[in-house]
Design a protein around this motif. Structure first.
Motif, PDB file in Angstrom:
ATOM      1  N   ALA B 143       0.839  -1.207   0.000  1.00 58.42           N
ATOM      2  CA  ALA B 143       0.000   0.000   0.000  1.00 58.42           C
ATOM      3  C   ALA B 143       0.867   1.248   0.000  1.00 58.42           C
ATOM      4  CB  ALA B 143      -0.913   0.005   1.219  1.00 58.42           C
ATOM      5  N   THR B 154      -2.753  -1.938  -6.080  1.00 62.66           N
ATOM      6  CA  THR B 154      -3.585  -1.140  -5.184  1.00 62.66           C
ATOM      7  C   THR B 154      -4.948  -1.791  -4.999  1.00 62.66           C
ATOM      8  OG1 THR B 154      -2.463   0.842  -5.991  1.00 62.66           O
ATOM      9  CG2 THR B 154      -4.507   1.167  -4.771  1.00 62.66           C
ATOM     10  N   VAL B 157      -4.749  -4.767  -2.650  1.00 56.86           N
ATOM     11  CA  VAL B 157      -4.610  -4.336  -1.257  1.00 56.86           C
ATOM     12  C   VAL B 157      -5.944  -3.785  -0.737  1.00 56.86           C
ATOM     13  CG1 VAL B 157      -3.517  -2.631   0.221  1.00 56.86           C
ATOM     14  CG2 VAL B 157      -2.145  -3.899  -1.431  1.00 56.86           C
ATOM     15  N   GLN B 158      -6.610  -3.001  -1.560  1.00 56.62           N
ATOM     16  CA  GLN B 158      -7.902  -2.450  -1.139  1.00 56.62           C
ATOM     17  C   GLN B 158      -8.864  -3.560  -0.756  1.00 56.62           C
ATOM     18  OE1 GLN B 158      -9.179  -0.125  -4.485  1.00 56.62           O
ATOM     19  NE2 GLN B 158      -8.089   1.723  -3.833  1.00 56.62           N
ATOM     20  N   PHE B 161      -7.958  -5.127   2.535  1.00 60.82           N
ATOM     21  CA  PHE B 161      -8.343  -4.251   3.650  1.00 60.82           C
ATOM     22  C   PHE B 161      -9.856  -4.349   3.886  1.00 60.82           C
ATOM     23  CE2 PHE B 161      -4.630  -0.950   3.474  1.00 60.82           C
ATOM     24  CZ  PHE B 161      -3.783  -1.916   3.961  1.00 60.82           C
TER      25      PHE B 161
END
Lengths: 225, 225
Positions: B143, B154, B157-158, B161
DNA sequence: CATATTTTGTACCTATAGGTAAAGAAAGAA
DNA sequence: TTCTTTCTTTACCTATAGGTACAAAATATG
């Protein structure tokens, strides 16, 4: 041969590269010979370097990037700063002395603590998402890129974290004295939690960049106090 | 010329590089000509690549690093994975399917929620500081290194999360149903705060690596619920 | 066995990282 | 004006990043 020594005030022996050791301004005050002045302001250059490293990270920033963004030649770059790593350290120190310091000074201000904490966190959200792009926090980025792999950078980041945590702790203690927070809460623990929350929020800002989620984190962090 | 077509079952036209499109196992079941089998297990190789990228980050990992750590030649490396970036994606997906998934599955377990949250966070502290070195969380590291600069990474990772935040939310709601937490608390906000705390804790783990400070964060985060 | 296909090892490639060297320009001092 | 120094520019350097190309090896099939 001896005559040369006798003919008036002899010049001091030449020491090339003296500028690396003695500051030109100091030399000037002693009336020693000066060199060509710099065509750029090193302080401004370090600020620009900070922006590049902040956005791209250490490894992904090339000498060419620095030349382009600082607007100086490669020779001047290396003459002035020595190496990419040395410039990176200067950039990280600049971050500490501007951005990180600004947070600590904000937290040190008198008055009600809760709104202070809120405005501090909201300020950082705006910084992270601001017009310079979604770059997060330079110290956090450095921690995850170089933590444990670069002593100097890791140490700089550690001290920034500790100073920020200390500012949080003092703010919490102030709030306890004024009755804003319960006096039996552990201020150290609250400060550690605030630091972790802030750091996590800035990572999420870099990954997601949505203000609604970030705002929720701020609300929840303050409600937890 | 026509005779060639008439002499029995003609072979299908050659399509070199077919392995990139059709899985060798599928080809085998159709009785099509096979090629030389791989001398290494791609799944194992992706696992090793995950370790390297996790420790060093994307930009700082070189083809030579990968050749050394995966124990295969550069030709095999590029033949099997295409590019450094494609292998990085595979590595990040592997992280999602092992480490990140393990956390979500742990949080999904029945029983008292508070000890579950504690053991989850303590597990991650041990992972971050474990024998593989102070490497933090691969998703967090990615990130901050690539957030906003690499769409695919990205996005991965989003979603990690978001899935983690969802698992936190469900755990909190479970705790509310069993009376462990106050039912009037906003579960979304609590989950966002837990995610931010966890992420921040893992950054601090990479930067400082002290168990006492990390333990304090866990205590404070649980006390805040 | 020849053929079709894929993997592997080796060699090779271009561009750039991260600088260094050297010559000339620009300043103050004597 | 010359001397000393520092800065700037340009050229240059070596090692490596991030691959690609190709021949040889290994498999299955006819």
């Amino acid at each position: 041969m001896v005559g040369r020594l006798a003919t008036g005030a002899a010049r001091p022996p030449r020491v090339p590269g003296l500028a690396k050791i003695i500051d030109p301004q100091v030399k000037k005050s002693y009336g020693l010979p000066m060199g060509r002045p710099k065509q750029f302001d090193p302080d401004v250059a370090v600020g620009k370097a900070m922006d590049v490293f902040w956005r791209k990270g250490y490894a992904a920033t090339t000498p060419q990037d620095l030349v382009d963004e600082l607007g100086i030649g490669k020779g001047s770059l290396y003459n002035a700063f020595g190496s990419k790593h040395a410039l990176f350290e200067r950039a990280l120190e600049r971050y500490r002395d501007t951005q990180s310091l600004a947070l600590v000074e904000l937290l040190d201000q008198p008055g009600p603590v809760r709104p202070l904490l809120r405005s501090a966190m909201e300020l950082l959200i705006e910084t992270d998402l601001g017009p310079s792009g979604r770059r997060g926090c330079f110290a956090v980025n450095t921690a995850t890129e170089l933590g444990g792999r670069d002593e100097v950078s890791t140490g700089l980041v550690q001290r920034m974290f500790e100073r920020t945590e200390g500012a949080f702790r003092e703010a919490v203690e102030r709030g306890q004295r004024t009755g804003e927070f319960a006096p039996d809460r552990d201020a150290d623990a609250a400060a550690s939690l605030l630091l972790a929350t802030l750091v996590g929020m800035r990572v999420i800002a870099r990954a997601q960049g949505g203000r609604e989620r970030l705002g929720r984190i701020v609300d929840a962090a303050l409600a937890a106090l």
